[in-house]
Design an enzyme around this catalytic site. Structure first.
Site, mmCIF file in Angstrom:
data_model
loop_
_atom_site.group_PDB
_atom_site.id
_atom_site.type_symbol
_atom_site.label_atom_id
_atom_site.label_comp_id
_atom_site.label_asym_id
_atom_site.label_seq_id
_atom_site.Cartn_x
_atom_site.Cartn_y
_atom_site.Cartn_z
ATOM 1 N N CYS A 24 0.849 -1.196 0.000
ATOM 2 C CA CYS A 24 0.000 0.000 0.000
ATOM 3 C C CYS A 24 0.880 1.240 0.000
ATOM 4 O O CYS A 24 0.631 2.181 -0.737
ATOM 5 C CB CYS A 24 -0.919 0.008 1.219
ATOM 6 S SG CYS A 24 -2.151 -1.305 1.190
ATOM 7 N N GLY A 28 -4.866 3.962 0.968
ATOM 8 C CA GLY A 28 -4.766 4.269 2.385
ATOM 9 C C GLY A 28 -6.084 4.103 3.118
ATOM 10 O O GLY A 28 -7.064 4.789 2.813
#
EC number: 2.1.1.45
Length: 318
Positions: free
Chosen positions: A200, A222
């Site tokens: 991520c 996120g």
């Protein structure tokens, strides 16, 4: 004077007010925006959020795990850190060797079905015990694939060699601090399909000016309520550690997010957090006797003056 935590709280408000409803991989649903940036001046306090408790111990042990190049959750479990358990557990319960109760969609089902949650908790505890005590099991099912630590410390090249990106970038900061190539990438397209969770936080870059080290993170995805507070603290800590080794002061942490989202089952928690007033950020102290970032252990990192509001629990989307 505006509290720096408002950088994060304003992100929450912006997404709640202007976010687009989207479906997602986990089946939970989100509201999200694309492209958002926050800035934190690290010289004015360590950005560990105060409107809810963020466990620094978990942030620090995860970062040290990354920096060691480790990709097995055993180290985390040894430090009572459970934040990666679900992704390793998923590979175990989906394997041919698993013979326990049906654990399909365990993330959502454990939130909605109390009877199932009892079974899930039992299976998770058994899984953790096996990872900690059984080397063969740990090597097979505690492993998360070539995630952050592997890409940072042992990136595979087409020539069959490995690159230690983190070590190399630290040397570059020392020798060529004005370089525009002070970059570490965790996104290796060849390895993404085999990862438990593709990175991520995908790429970070350092910048040296006026004797200060700044860091910018590009994060493709996120989770604003659960993930982003950890990411802010983690990369701020990384910046402090590298500045310490390189003899620099800390500058800014700049956090750029691609898909910034709030899960629909986190709305109530976000509203609760937004109703709280920020308190002063704590101070981070590093053991001055440790010279290399790779030699730091948990006992070398101290947070002082942390007085947050209570923690706010929320389910993890797996």
């Amino acid at each position: 004077m505006k509290h720096a935590e408002n950088e994060y709280l304003n992100l929450c408000r912006h997404v709640m007010e202007h976010g687009t409803k989207k479906e997602d991989r986990t089946g939970t649903g989100t509201v999200s925006v694309f492209g958002y940036q926050m800035r934190f001046d690290l010289s004015k306090g360590f950005p560990l959020l105060t409107t809810k408790r963020v466990p620094f111990r978990l942030v620090a042990s995860e970062l040290l795990w990354f920096m060691k190049g480790d990709t097995n959750i055993r180290y985390l479990l040894q430090h009572n850190n459970n934040i990666w358990n679900e992704w390793a557990f998923k590979s175990w319960v989906e394997s041919d060797e698993y013979t326990g109760p049906d654990m399909i969609d365990f993330g959502l089902r454990s939130q909605q079905d109390e009877e199932f949650k009892v079974q899930y908790d039992e299976q998770m505890e058994l899984f953790k015990k096996n990872v900690l005590e059984d080397d063969e099991f740990s090597n097979k099912y505690g492993y998360l694939g070539d995630v952050y630590g592997k890409q940072w410390r042992a990136w595979k090249t087409t020539a069959g060699e490995t690159l230690d990106q983190l070590k190399d970038v630290i040397e570059m900061i020392k020798k060529t601090p004005d370089s525009r190539r002070l970059i570490v990438s965790a996104w290796n397209p060849e390895d993404v399909p085999s990862m438990a969770l593709p990175p991520c936080h995908t790429l970070f870059q350092f910048y040296v000016a006026d004797g200060k080290l700044s860091c910018q993170l590009y994060q493709r995805s996120g989770d604003i309520f659960l993930g982003i507070p950890f990411n802010i603290a983690s990369y701020s800590l990384l910046t402090h550690l590298i500045a310490h080794e390189c003899g620099l002061e800390v500058g800014e942490f700049v956090h750029t997010i691609g898909d910034a989202h709030i899960y629909t089952n986190h709305f109530e928690q976000v509203e609760k957090q937004l109703a709280r007033e920020p308190r002063p950020f704590p101070k981070l102290t590093l053991n001055p006797d440790v010279k290399s970032v790779f030699d730091f252990e948990m006992e070398d990192l101290t947070i002082e003056g942390y007085d947050p509001h209570p923690a706010i629990k929320a389910p993890v989307a797996v």
